[in-house]
Design an enzyme around this catalytic site. Structure first.
Site, PDB file in Angstrom:
ATOM      1  N   CYS A 131     -56.111  11.575 -65.297  1.00 28.51           N
ATOM      2  CA  CYS A 131     -55.036  10.943 -66.073  1.00 28.51           C
ATOM      3  C   CYS A 131     -53.762  10.845 -65.226  1.00 28.51           C
ATOM      4  O   CYS A 131     -53.727  10.108 -64.243  1.00 28.51           O
ATOM      5  CB  CYS A 131     -54.807  11.731 -67.364  1.00 28.51           C
ATOM      6  SG  CYS A 131     -53.835  10.815 -68.600  1.00 28.51           S
ATOM      7  N   HIS A 251     -60.701  10.923 -69.399  1.00 33.03           N
ATOM      8  CA  HIS A 251     -60.889  12.372 -69.471  1.00 33.03           C
ATOM      9  C   HIS A 251     -62.362  12.731 -69.658  1.00 33.03           C
ATOM     10  O   HIS A 251     -62.830  12.883 -70.790  1.00 33.03           O
ATOM     11  CB  HIS A 251     -60.083  12.947 -70.647  1.00 33.03           C
ATOM     12  CG  HIS A 251     -58.613  12.957 -70.440  1.00 33.03           C
ATOM     13  ND1 HIS A 251     -57.929  14.022 -69.906  1.00 33.03           N
ATOM     14  CD2 HIS A 251     -57.686  11.995 -70.706  1.00 33.03           C
ATOM     15  CE1 HIS A 251     -56.642  13.747 -69.851  1.00 33.03           C
ATOM     16  NE2 HIS A 251     -56.464  12.516 -70.322  1.00 33.03           N
ATOM     17  N   GLU A 253     -63.695  15.572 -69.190  1.00 33.38           N
ATOM     18  CA  GLU A 253     -63.791  16.941 -69.739  1.00 33.38           C
ATOM     19  C   GLU A 253     -63.689  16.952 -71.264  1.00 33.38           C
ATOM     20  O   GLU A 253     -64.113  17.924 -71.924  1.00 33.38           O
ATOM     21  CB  GLU A 253     -62.710  17.839 -69.120  1.00 33.38           C
ATOM     22  CG  GLU A 253     -61.321  17.721 -69.697  1.00 33.38           C
ATOM     23  CD  GLU A 253     -60.551  16.476 -69.263  1.00 33.38           C
ATOM     24  OE1 GLU A 253     -59.412  16.279 -69.740  1.00 33.38           O
ATOM     25  OE2 GLU A 253     -61.076  15.708 -68.436  1.00 33.38           O
TER      26      GLU A 253
END
Length: 425
Positions: A131, A251, A253
């Site tokens: 990001c 993202h 994760e």
């Protein structure tokens, strides 16, 4: 093995914290998803606090085996905009109102993270940007950003084709499509999940993004509106060799199924796995470079031999620098060095160059001594012969050699003039 032993052995990944206001005080934090994955794959996260002055203390966090940059506010536009923005004051005010939690510029964090990014680029330290971290990487390499995707990019699309890059009401659950570029790391990681359209659905949370991608990078994924969602440096990507320079705008994760830790795709964790693999490899390379061999202890006899050889090299250097000033130098003084070189003929190019730079190799010095000795013998013989010649014979011989010297000089001058003329033509 104790936990303290592991802390020494495992590679260190630097992560910069994000500042937040809690109970009227600033606190620093880093999302645990990142930390869990870094620890899970075998590295130790070292959190750099976002506090004033830390950018001057980054050397204190050495050794740095990898850098992971993730969360944070918008990057100061003055760091990447060469000209004034096309956005009006009214539009800028509206952006600050819509994205109040992200538009508060944190110059200290900018300074810390840009310094770390440039440090990684200069020393080829593995770098992974998520990001904001991907935006920092692009800016550090001369790229630019959209200050607001909605105002600068999405406005060119009809409503049904606009991409929602963030949803304040559904942070973890929000998804949008991205198209993966073939023959890139992302393609390799998500290959088994890709359909014919080469698309996956990703989680994102950003209102800014890459406008002009820095020249050294290659895109790995695009959103339907054309925004670059992932990029890497193909010349600095080989995890097995400790090379990893990459940025992901989305993202991975957070791409997990509702109320579960199960990931949307098997490839979601691959970026962290390969990043840590590169970090481990980089640590190994660094340890090899820094490892200093212990000094070899010699017995007295070997030490004496070493001293004789060193003296021989020193005399050779003096011989080379002093020309034919050899009255106090004996050939036996050079013999140990010559014998040493003859018995160690497998010299590297670097060793040979070093010996030449030192003055002259002992081989050269030894052959020089042999030539001097031969010239001395010839001179002695010539004097003996000429001593038996008459005055008339010596006069004729002297005249002959003077004439030959003059002819040689004239021919040399003529050939030099011919060479000059050839070059000019």
């Amino acid at each position: 093995m104790s936990s303290s032993d592991l802390a020494v052995i495992l590679p260190r990944v630097i992560i910069v914290s994000r500042r937040s206001l809690r109970k009227n005080k600033f606190v620093d934090f880093v999302g645990e998803y990142h930390l869990d994955l870094i620890v899970g794959y075998g590295a130790v996260p070292v959190i750099v606090p976002r506090v004033a002055g830390v950018h001057t203390l980054l050397h204190s966090f050495e050794p740095i085996h990898g850098v992971l940059l993730c969360e944070g506010e918008d990057i100061d536009p003055s760091l990447y905009e060469d000209e004034e923005t096309n956005l009006s004051k009214e539009e800028l005010e509206e952006i600050r109102r819509l994205h109040a939690s992200d538009t508060a510029i944190d110059k200290e964090k900018d300074t810390i993270e840009l310094a770390l990014a440039k440090h990684c680029l200069e020393r080829n330290i593995p770098y992974f940007g998520i990001c904001r971290g991907s935006q920092v990487l692009n800016v550090a390499c001369g790229g630019t950003l959209y200050q607001d995707i909605g105002k600068e990019l999405s406005k060119n699309f009809p409503p049904e084709k606009k991409v929602v890059h963030m949803d304040y009401d559904n942070y973890d659950g929000h998804r949008h499509d991205v198209k993966i570029v073939e023959d890139t790391p992302l393609h390799q990681w998500f290959e088994e999940s890709l359909q014919d359209n080469m698309e996956i659905r990703v989680n994102s949370y950003h209102h800014q993004g890459v406008k002009r991608l820095a020249q050294r990078f290659k895109p790995m994924a695009y959103a339907p509106d054309g925004l670059v969602e992932g990029f890497y440096d193909p010349d600095a990507y080989n995890p097995e060799e400790g090379k990893f320079i990459m940025g992901l705008q989305f993202h991975p994760e957070r791409m997990r199924k509702a109320n579960s830790d199960e990931f949307d795709y098997p490839g979601c964790t691959a970026a962290y796995k390969e990043f840590v693999k590169a970090v481990v490899a980089y640590q190994k390379k660094l340890n090899i470079i820094k490892r200093v061999p212990t000094s070899l202890k010699l017995d007295k006899e070997l030490e004496q031999k070493r001293n004789v050889i060193v003296r021989s090299f020193s005399l050779a250097r003096n011989l080379y620098e002093g020309g034919d000033n050899t009255r106090q130098l004996k050939e036996s003084d050079l013999k140990p060095g010559a014998e040493f070189l003859e018995s160690n003929i497998a010299l590297s190019v670097q060793q040979e160059n070093w010996l030449k730079q030192m003055g002259a190799t002992v081989r050269n010095a030894s052959s020089y001594m042999e030539r001097l000795k031969m010239n001395e013998e010839r001179e002695k013989l010539a004097r003996a012969v000429m001593g038996k010649m008459t005055i008339e014979q010596l006069s004729d011989l002297n005249l002959f050699y003077h004439m030959m010297g003059q002819i040689s000089s004239d021919m040399l001058e003529k050939k030099q003039l011919q060479n000059v003329s050839t070059v000019m033509l």
